[in-house]
Design a protein around this motif. Structure first.
Motif, PDB file in Angstrom:
ATOM      1  N   UNK A 153     -67.899  -6.778 -87.175  1.00 29.19           N
ATOM      2  CA  UNK A 153     -68.644  -6.304 -86.015  1.00 29.19           C
ATOM      3  C   UNK A 153     -67.657  -5.802 -84.957  1.00 29.19           C
ATOM      4  N   UNK A 154     -67.929  -4.639 -84.381  1.00 29.05           N
ATOM      5  CA  UNK A 154     -67.130  -4.137 -83.264  1.00 29.05           C
ATOM      6  C   UNK A 154     -67.452  -4.961 -82.027  1.00 29.05           C
ATOM      7  N   UNK A 155     -66.417  -5.461 -81.352  1.00 28.42           N
ATOM      8  CA  UNK A 155     -66.622  -6.285 -80.161  1.00 28.42           C
ATOM      9  C   UNK A 155     -65.685  -5.824 -79.050  1.00 28.42           C
ATOM     10  N   UNK A 156     -65.965  -6.295 -77.837  1.00 33.61           N
ATOM     11  CA  UNK A 156     -65.079  -6.057 -76.700  1.00 33.61           C
ATOM     12  C   UNK A 156     -64.917  -7.375 -75.965  1.00 33.61           C
ATOM     13  N   UNK A 205     -61.237  -3.407 -76.887  1.00 30.61           N
ATOM     14  CA  UNK A 205     -62.155  -3.475 -78.025  1.00 30.61           C
ATOM     15  C   UNK A 205     -61.400  -3.832 -79.294  1.00 30.61           C
ATOM     16  N   UNK A 206     -62.022  -4.653 -80.144  1.00 31.35           N
ATOM     17  CA  UNK A 206     -61.423  -5.068 -81.409  1.00 31.35           C
ATOM     18  C   UNK A 206     -62.526  -5.233 -82.453  1.00 31.35           C
ATOM     19  N   UNK A 250     -71.177  -7.042 -78.878  1.00 37.19           N
ATOM     20  CA  UNK A 250     -71.131  -6.733 -80.304  1.00 37.19           C
ATOM     21  C   UNK A 250     -72.020  -5.553 -80.685  1.00 37.19           C
ATOM     22  N   UNK A 251     -71.537  -4.726 -81.608  1.00 39.48           N
ATOM     23  CA  UNK A 251     -72.301  -3.576 -82.089  1.00 39.48           C
ATOM     24  C   UNK A 251     -71.816  -3.214 -83.486  1.00 39.48           C
ATOM     25  N   UNK A 252     -72.688  -2.636 -84.299  1.00 40.49           N
ATOM     26  CA  UNK A 252     -72.288  -2.217 -85.641  1.00 40.49           C
ATOM     27  C   UNK A 252     -73.071  -0.958 -86.039  1.00 40.49           C
ATOM     28  N   UNK A 253     -72.532  -0.157 -86.961  1.00 39.95           N
ATOM     29  CA  UNK A 253     -73.200   1.062 -87.380  1.00 39.95           C
ATOM     30  C   UNK A 253     -74.364   0.768 -88.332  1.00 39.95           C
TER      31      UNK A 253
END
Length: 345
Positions: A261-264, A293-294, A339-342
């Protein structure tokens, strides 16, 4: 930024980064550290244009080494949960580091109010531990260099995992961060290339563009360039993105069900810059103002509960490019808030 006693003697007169505009006396350097300084320069391939620049960098390095030594003394006494160590950033001033490596996020106005609240009560039983690296969904650690492109590395780290999970294959696709830096910007996407961006806008660009190139076709340069997307090199695509609920259980559930998951999070702390091993916990973290962001790639609980987070500062940073960040201690750094994801990969 408050300078240390050592640095304030020679730097904090409004010229902290004017490396060649004034003379620094050699007497300020600690000669007992000469051999260590030589090792540092050799290990990180450091070279300087003149003696003044080298002395200035040496003083920054000495100040950072003092911080590292004092922090690790606390670690050995059990007063902190993680250790720190020398890395490529050790000859940088604090404000210089912030301007160079913490300029990678542009949080859209009102974004903090546009996330689901997250589940307050667990609705399913989740794995006690999870590491998508073991399952082959995580690509190698990359290095963004002196380009504020963490948003691109974060977004593609999650997308690369989804490609493997949904389409299989023996190798993780190496997607082009430079493609995003050069093309996913302007009035439509509100990204500024090496001056920062937002993961959601990266996914929107990939959807609108019909895909993204491979690293092989569109190699990373760590600078802003003219967009040169090659449709024939398209390696992955998405149909948009989905935001994760703003709490730790929701992030755990997303990691379990989706993948990386893309997070910041807020990393504007010297302890993070020089993190080496252990569970990173910083009580002064600002959980409402992310600075970097990681990619979250799992979680565990050996020695304490933690998130497994992949950074984009190279394998020489942290624990081979990863940080094990505290979980279940109030989400102080905001790891679970962005958190975000495609989707539709």
């Amino acid at each position: 930024m408050v300078c240390s006693t050592l640095i304030s003697l020679v730097v904090c007169f409004g010229v902290s980064l004017a490396l060649n505009s004034w003379e620094l006396p050699q007497a300020f350097v600690n000669s007992e550290l000469d051999q260590n300084w030589m090792w540092f320069k050799k290990a990180y391939n450091k070279s300087f244009t003149n003696e003044n620049e080298e002395i200035t960098r040496r003083l920054y390095w000495e100040d950072n080494m003092k911080f590292i030594r004092q922090h690790n003394e606390k670690y050995y006494r059990g007063e902190v949960t993680y250790s720190v160590g020398e890395n490529d950033f050790a000859d940088m001033a604090d404000d210089e580091f912030e301007k160079t490596y913490l300029r990678g996020l542009i949080v859209p106005e009102g974004e903090e109010n546009d996330y689901p609240e997250g589940l307050t009560e667990p609705d399913v039983q989740l794995p006690r531990e999870l590491d998508w690296r073991v399952q082959g969904l995580v690509s190698s650690v990359k290095n963004q260099g002196k380009c504020g492109s963490c948003w691109a590395f974060s977004a593609l780290g999650a997308l690369e995992g989804q490609v493997i999970k949904n389409h299989g294959g023996s190798e993780i696709p190496d997607l082009s961060e430079q493609n995003l830096v050069d093309c996913a910007k302007g009035e439509k996407y509100h990204n500024l290339g090496c001056k920062g961006g937002w993961m959601h806008n990266a996914y929107q660009y990939i959807k609108d563009n019909g895909g993204i190139d491979s690293e092989f076709c569109y190699p990373y340069r760590a600078i802003d360039q003219t967009c040169r997307y090659i449709r024939e090199c398209r390696t992955a695509r998405d149909c948009g993105y989905k935001k994760v609920g703003r709490n730790e259980y929701s992030l755990r559930k997303a990691l379990s069900n989706v993948g990386p998951i893309a997070i910041a999070m807020d990393v504007n702390h010297k302890g993070f810059w020089f993190y080496k091993e252990g569970i990173f916990y910083e009580p002064a973290c600002n959980g409402t103002r992310p600075t970097h962001a990681m990619v979250a790639v799992g979680y565990g609980k050996r020695g304490g509960r933690y998130w497994i987070i992949k950074n984009s500062w190279g394998e020489g940073w942290g624990n081979k490019g990863y940080v094990y960040a505290a979980r279940g201690r109030g989400d102080l750094c905001g790891i679970a808030k962005w958190g975000v994801y495609p989707t539709g990969v």
